[in-house]
Each structure stands twice: as structure tokens, then as C-alpha cells.
Design a protein around this motif. Structure first.
Motif, PDB file in Angstrom:
ATOM      1  N   GLN A   1       0.831  -1.201   0.000  1.00  0.00           N
ATOM      2  CA  GLN A   1       0.000   0.000   0.000  1.00  0.00           C
ATOM      3  C   GLN A   1       0.872   1.260   0.000  1.00  0.00           C
ATOM      4  OE1 GLN A   1      -3.658   0.251   0.155  1.00  0.00           O
ATOM      5  NE2 GLN A   1      -3.363  -1.824  -0.612  1.00  0.00           N
ATOM      6  N   LEU A   2       1.947   1.222   0.783  1.00  0.00           N
ATOM      7  CA  LEU A   2       2.871   2.357   0.823  1.00  0.00           C
ATOM      8  C   LEU A   2       3.534   2.563  -0.534  1.00  0.00           C
ATOM      9  CD1 LEU A   2       4.628   4.551   2.089  1.00  0.00           C
ATOM     10  CD2 LEU A   2       6.062   2.751   3.086  1.00  0.00           C
ATOM     11  N   LEU A   3       3.992   1.486  -1.167  1.00  0.00           N
ATOM     12  CA  LEU A   3       4.651   1.606  -2.471  1.00  0.00           C
ATOM     13  C   LEU A   3       3.699   2.163  -3.525  1.00  0.00           C
ATOM     14  CD1 LEU A   3       6.785  -1.672  -2.660  1.00  0.00           C
ATOM     15  CD2 LEU A   3       7.586   0.667  -2.252  1.00  0.00           C
ATOM     16  N   GLN A   4       2.450   1.761  -3.459  1.00  0.00           N
ATOM     17  CA  GLN A   4       1.474   2.289  -4.421  1.00  0.00           C
ATOM     18  C   GLN A   4       1.294   3.793  -4.247  1.00  0.00           C
ATOM     19  OE1 GLN A   4      -2.232   0.049  -4.389  1.00  0.00           O
ATOM     20  NE2 GLN A   4      -1.123  -1.894  -4.195  1.00  0.00           N
ATOM     21  N   ALA A   5       1.283   4.252  -2.993  1.00  0.00           N
ATOM     22  CA  ALA A   5       1.150   5.691  -2.745  1.00  0.00           C
ATOM     23  C   ALA A   5       2.395   6.442  -3.218  1.00  0.00           C
ATOM     24  CB  ALA A   5       0.910   5.942  -1.259  1.00  0.00           C
ATOM     25  N   LEU A   6       3.569   5.884  -2.962  1.00  0.00           N
ATOM     26  CA  LEU A   6       4.818   6.528  -3.363  1.00  0.00           C
ATOM     27  C   LEU A   6       4.979   6.558  -4.873  1.00  0.00           C
ATOM     28  CD1 LEU A   6       7.243   4.939  -0.726  1.00  0.00           C
ATOM     29  CD2 LEU A   6       6.404   7.298  -0.747  1.00  0.00           C
ATOM     30  N   ASP A   7       4.457   5.537  -5.534  1.00  0.00           N
ATOM     31  CA  ASP A   7       4.635   5.413  -6.981  1.00  0.00           C
ATOM     32  C   ASP A   7       3.944   6.542  -7.744  1.00  0.00           C
ATOM     33  OD1 ASP A   7       5.978   3.805  -8.897  1.00  0.00           O
ATOM     34  OD2 ASP A   7       4.038   3.106  -9.628  1.00  0.00           O
TER      35      ASP A   7
ATOM     36  N   ASN B   1       3.449   9.100   9.732  1.00  0.00           N
ATOM     37  CA  ASN B   1       3.520   7.916  10.587  1.00  0.00           C
ATOM     38  C   ASN B   1       2.386   6.961  10.226  1.00  0.00           C
ATOM     39  OD1 ASN B   1       4.425   6.352  12.934  1.00  0.00           O
ATOM     40  ND2 ASN B   1       2.473   6.965  13.821  1.00  0.00           N
ATOM     41  N   ILE B   2       2.751   5.770   9.754  1.00  0.00           N
ATOM     42  CA  ILE B   2       1.780   4.844   9.161  1.00  0.00           C
ATOM     43  C   ILE B   2       1.441   3.723  10.141  1.00  0.00           C
ATOM     44  CG2 ILE B   2       1.350   3.261   7.238  1.00  0.00           C
ATOM     45  CD1 ILE B   2       3.448   4.866   5.638  1.00  0.00           C
ATOM     46  N   GLY B   3       0.155   3.507  10.365  1.00  0.00           N
ATOM     47  CA  GLY B   3      -0.295   2.350  11.122  1.00  0.00           C
ATOM     48  C   GLY B   3      -0.132   2.473  12.623  1.00  0.00           C
ATOM     49  N   ASP B   4      -0.125   1.307  13.294  1.00  0.00           N
ATOM     50  CA  ASP B   4      -0.208   1.262  14.757  1.00  0.00           C
ATOM     51  C   ASP B   4       1.106   0.972  15.456  1.00  0.00           C
ATOM     52  OD1 ASP B   4      -2.902   1.755  14.604  1.00  0.00           O
ATOM     53  OD2 ASP B   4      -3.505  -0.346  14.798  1.00  0.00           O
ATOM     54  N   ARG B   5       2.204   0.796  14.719  1.00  0.00           N
ATOM     55  CA  ARG B   5       3.458   0.408  15.371  1.00  0.00           C
ATOM     56  C   ARG B   5       3.863   1.400  16.460  1.00  0.00           C
ATOM     57  NH1 ARG B   5       7.995  -2.986  14.384  1.00  0.00           N
ATOM     58  NH2 ARG B   5       9.867  -2.161  15.381  1.00  0.00           N
ATOM     59  N   GLN B   6       3.682   2.696  16.218  1.00  0.00           N
ATOM     60  CA  GLN B   6       4.073   3.714  17.191  1.00  0.00           C
ATOM     61  C   GLN B   6       2.879   4.270  17.973  1.00  0.00           C
ATOM     62  OE1 GLN B   6       7.181   4.095  17.796  1.00  0.00           O
ATOM     63  NE2 GLN B   6       7.864   2.909  16.026  1.00  0.00           N
TER      64      GLN B   6
ATOM     65  N   CYS C   1      -1.634   8.134   9.752  1.00  0.00           N
ATOM     66  CA  CYS C   1      -2.562   7.534   8.792  1.00  0.00           C
ATOM     67  C   CYS C   1      -2.519   6.027   8.949  1.00  0.00           C
ATOM     68  CB  CYS C   1      -2.207   7.932   7.357  1.00  0.00           C
ATOM     69  SG  CYS C   1      -0.611   7.326   6.791  1.00  0.00           S
ATOM     70  N   GLN C   2      -3.526   5.367   8.417  1.00  0.00           N
ATOM     71  CA  GLN C   2      -3.564   3.914   8.376  1.00  0.00           C
ATOM     72  C   GLN C   2      -2.810   3.409   7.143  1.00  0.00           C
ATOM     73  OE1 GLN C   2      -4.666   1.674  10.760  1.00  0.00           O
ATOM     74  NE2 GLN C   2      -4.606   3.629  11.882  1.00  0.00           N
ATOM     75  N   PRO C   3      -2.382   2.146   7.134  1.00  0.00           N
ATOM     76  CA  PRO C   3      -1.602   1.614   6.013  1.00  0.00           C
ATOM     77  C   PRO C   3      -2.465   1.313   4.792  1.00  0.00           C
ATOM     78  CG  PRO C   3      -1.895  -0.083   7.662  1.00  0.00           C
ATOM     79  CD  PRO C   3      -2.477   1.174   8.257  1.00  0.00           C
ATOM     80  N   LEU C   4      -3.123   2.335   4.284  1.00  0.00           N
ATOM     81  CA  LEU C   4      -3.965   2.239   3.100  1.00  0.00           C
ATOM     82  C   LEU C   4      -3.510   3.302   2.107  1.00  0.00           C
ATOM     83  CD1 LEU C   4      -7.412   1.948   4.917  1.00  0.00           C
ATOM     84  CD2 LEU C   4      -6.107   0.071   3.866  1.00  0.00           C
ATOM     85  N   LYS C   5      -3.469   2.955   0.839  1.00  0.00           N
ATOM     86  CA  LYS C   5      -2.910   3.832  -0.179  1.00  0.00           C
ATOM     87  C   LYS C   5      -3.503   5.239  -0.120  1.00  0.00           C
ATOM     88  CE  LYS C   5      -2.889   4.678  -5.137  1.00  0.00           C
ATOM     89  NZ  LYS C   5      -3.428   4.263  -6.454  1.00  0.00           N
ATOM     90  N   GLU C   6      -4.803   5.363  -0.059  1.00  0.00           N
ATOM     91  CA  GLU C   6      -5.447   6.684  -0.085  1.00  0.00           C
ATOM     92  C   GLU C   6      -5.065   7.502   1.141  1.00  0.00           C
ATOM     93  OE1 GLU C   6      -6.997   3.808  -0.500  1.00  0.00           O
ATOM     94  OE2 GLU C   6      -7.478   3.869  -2.656  1.00  0.00           O
ATOM     95  N   GLU C   7      -5.068   6.856   2.299  1.00  0.00           N
ATOM     96  CA  GLU C   7      -4.714   7.581   3.523  1.00  0.00           C
ATOM     97  C   GLU C   7      -3.250   8.009   3.510  1.00  0.00           C
ATOM     98  OE1 GLU C   7      -5.923   6.635   7.372  1.00  0.00           O
ATOM     99  OE2 GLU C   7      -7.755   5.563   6.801  1.00  0.00           O
ATOM    100  N   ILE C   8      -2.373   7.141   3.035  1.00  0.00           N
ATOM    101  CA  ILE C   8      -0.949   7.476   2.964  1.00  0.00           C
ATOM    102  C   ILE C   8      -0.728   8.637   2.006  1.00  0.00           C
ATOM    103  CG2 ILE C   8       1.344   6.637   2.328  1.00  0.00           C
ATOM    104  CD1 ILE C   8       0.347   3.804   3.139  1.00  0.00           C
TER     105      ILE C   8
END
Length: 348
Positions: free
Chosen positions: A187-193, A270-275, A287-294
Motif C-alpha cells: 500500500q505504501l509503495l502504491q502511494a509513493l509510486d 507515521n503509518i499504522g499502529d506500530r508507534q 494515517c492507516q496503512p492504506l494507499k489513499e490515507e498514505i
């Protein structure tokens, strides 16, 4: 990881900085499964026990919440060696580091927290207040002390010219979410692309469970996008801190994005719940680890005004001096601890 070619043999940087290494303790198995990491931890306990027996340290100083740190702490506890723990009292609800961190707190005798809220949480865990100190985040110290690389020298060090926009990306597995690392990173790579005229600088993940999935995806993406992406097993301390000051944003889920990056007034996505649960300043965009949110979070971060004065809850970069002073002034550590009960008023 310091001793592993897979993670950059970073022990060499320690010696280059002038610190002699008394023992190299080989513990890391070539596996990122739950079984492999547990076996590495068992090997760590055996190896630390042997090292403590040979070295006879007066105190063990530990930072953070990794599995090998837990092994070092539990072995010191059994050997009757006092422990000073740095960065206790914090929360990271998306990773098992959270439970490890609190466990190390209960095995430790001196505590060096990064904020007053974290200090209070350590006391809430039953530690005596006079043994708990708010010193700030030790990771900020080198930002003040290191002569960081200017833009030209940094470009030379990575072998690439920076572009109009530049993003530094570090993404680790969320260890309490089994086998989600690949899906989240995709999902992150899709947003960065979707980004144009933007250099993507990837630093590879640590040895956490499912980390190799992310490494493979980074390698594949950089191979397919050599004009816009570059990756490093480890940038090292100098290049990493130098990189931050030249970035438009830092993206991922590393604790560094919460603690060190804001000191440069650079925004963090900062993506997702790790932190999740950490104190965060004004420069953090969650944001959550979803392309649109990222994508939306990156856009918000890139519109952030770096000139704006923002809050930063982790001190001003003199933690090491404070820690050293406390240890010097501590004449005797009683390894027989008493539990500190917080007073409360029962319901009537």
C-alpha cells in the motif's frame, strides 16, 4: 544486527567512532520467523551470561525494547547486576516491543525516561520515584553534536542527486499483526509510486518478524525504478541524521520519525499502529496503512510550513550528560527493590 552482514556490519561504525568493543556476542539466526527470533533470544541469554561472568560489570546500561535487550536484562537480573534502563515508560501498541519494554522496567534499578509522562508511567509500574529521571530522548544528543553533511556532501555520500522533492522511507513490520508486513508495504509503495520528480530513499527494516518480506519488496521496487528510488541497508548515524535535514518529509513507522525527525522541524508521515501511544508533536501526520490515507498524509506533510515553530516533547538534546551525572552520583544500588504503590481513594 550490528554483527550481521545482512544488516550492514554496523559494529564497524562503533569502532570508527573510537569505542573499543570488549565482546562481540553473536546471536542473530538467519530467520525472521517467530521460532527463529525466539531461538536467537535463547542464544542471547546464554551468550550474555558468559560475557557478564567474564567481564564482571558493576552496572548494565540498556536502551529500548528489543528482544536482545530483554535477554541482556533478564540475564543481568539473574546475575545480580544492577540495570539502568533508557527509554522506559513509552507505549507502542502495535508491536510486542511494548510488553518487552515494560518487562525491562521491572528488572531495572535506575530509569531514564524521555518525557515527564513516561516518567510517571514508570512510577505507575511500581518503581520508586527517586530512581526515575526525566532526561529527554538520548537520540537528540548527536543532532546537536555531530557536524552534519551539507547537501553536496550528502549527495556525494549516497551517489545520487536530490530532486525537487525528497522522501526518506523506513518501514518496519507491525509485530502484533501476523503476516501483514507485505500487504501494508505494498500500500505504501502504491502511494509513493504516484509521486513525480521525487527521490525515494529507502532504509531497510530491522530483524523483526517478517522483515525480509519488506526487504524483498524494496529491492524489487528499486530495481524497477532506478531513476527515482535508492535503498540502503543502513545509512549509519551521520548520513541518516544528515539526510533528515535535506528531506521534505520522512515516511514510515519508525520511532525515529516521532523522536529525532521533529527536532529538524521536518514532517513525519507515521503509518499504522506500530508507534501508537507515543507522545507526538505537531509535525506528525498519522494515517492507516492504506494507499489513499498514505497519499493524503504525504500531501499534508509536504504542505507543512517548516518555518513554523512546533512543539517537541522529547527534550533539547542533553540526555547523555544527565544520565552520566545520575550514575556518577549514585553511590549504591540496592537490587532488592520495593514496589511503589500509588495512593488511591476507593469508591464509596
Amino acid at each position: 544486527m550490528h554483527l550481521s552482514p545482512e544488516f550492514g556490519l554496523t559494529w564497524k561504525q562503533i569502532e570508527e567512532d573510537g569505542f573499543p568493543i570488549t565482546r562481540k556476542i553473536e546471536i542473530l539466526l538467519s530467520s525472521d520467523t517467530a521460532v527463529g527470533i525466539s531461538k536467537s533470544n535463547a542464544l542471547a541469554q546464554i551468550s550474555f551470561a558468559e560475557a557478564y561472568e567474564q567481564l564482571q560489570p558493576e552496572i548494565v546500561i540498556l536502551l529500548g525494547d528489543r528482544t536482545e535487550t530483554f535477554a541482556a536484562a533478564s540475564t543481568a537480573l539473574i546475575a545480580g547486576i544492577p540495570i539502568a534502563h533508557i527509554h522506559g515508560g513509552e507505549l507502542t501498541e502495535g508491536a510486542y516491543d511494548d510488553a518487552i519494554r515494560h518487562s525491562i522496567t521491572k528488572m531495572s534499578h535506575l530509569h531514564f525516561a524521555a518525557t515527564e509522562q513516561y516518567r510517571n508511567r514508570i512510577i505507575q509500574l511500581g518503581e520508586q520515584p527517586e530512581t526515575v529521571f526525566n532526561v529527554g530522548a538520548i537520540g537528540l544528543d548527536n543532532i546537536k553534536k555531530l557536524p552534519l553533511l551539507n547537501r553536496t556532501d550528502f549527495e556525494r555520500s549516497i551517489g545520487r542527486k536530490l530532486l525537487k522533492k525528497n522522501l526518506l522511507i523506513t518501514f518496519h513490520p507491525t509485530t502484533l499483526e501476523n503476516h501483514s508486513a507485505g500487504d501494508q508495504f505494498e500500500q505504501l509503495l502504491q502511494a509513493l509510486d504516484e509521486r513525480t520528480n521525487t527521490l525515494l530513499i529507502f532504509t531497510k527494516p530491522n530483524s523483526d518478524k517478517d522483515g525480509r518480506v519488506i526487504v524483498q519488496l524494496i529491492d524489487e521496487y528499486v530495481r524497477n525504478n532506478p531513476d527515482k528510488a535508492v535503498s540502503f541497508t543502513s545509512l549509519g548515524q551521520l548520513r541518516y541524521l544528515s539526510a533528515i535535514q535535506h528531506m521534505d518529509a520522512v515516511v514510515g513507522n519508525s520511532s525515529s520519525g516521532i523522536i529525532e525527525v521533529p527536532a529538524f522541524n521536518v514532517p513525519t508521515v507515521n503509518i499504522g499502529d506500530r508507534q501508537k501511544g507515543r507522545l507526538m508533536g505537531d509535525t506528525i501526520f498519522n494515517c492507516q496503512p492504506l494507499k489513499e490515507e498514505i497519499t493524503n498524509a504525504i500531501n499534508q506533510a509536504l504542505n507543512f510550513l517548516k518555518q513554523k515553530k512546533c512543539s517537541h516533547p522529547y527534550g533539547n538534546g542533553n540526555a547523555s550528560e544527565k544520565i552520566l551525572q545520575v550514575i556518577k552520583n549514585t553511590k549504591r544500588i540496592n537490587i532488592k527493590k520495593k514496589f511503589f504503590d500509588i495512593e488511591y481513594t476507593p469508591d464509596c
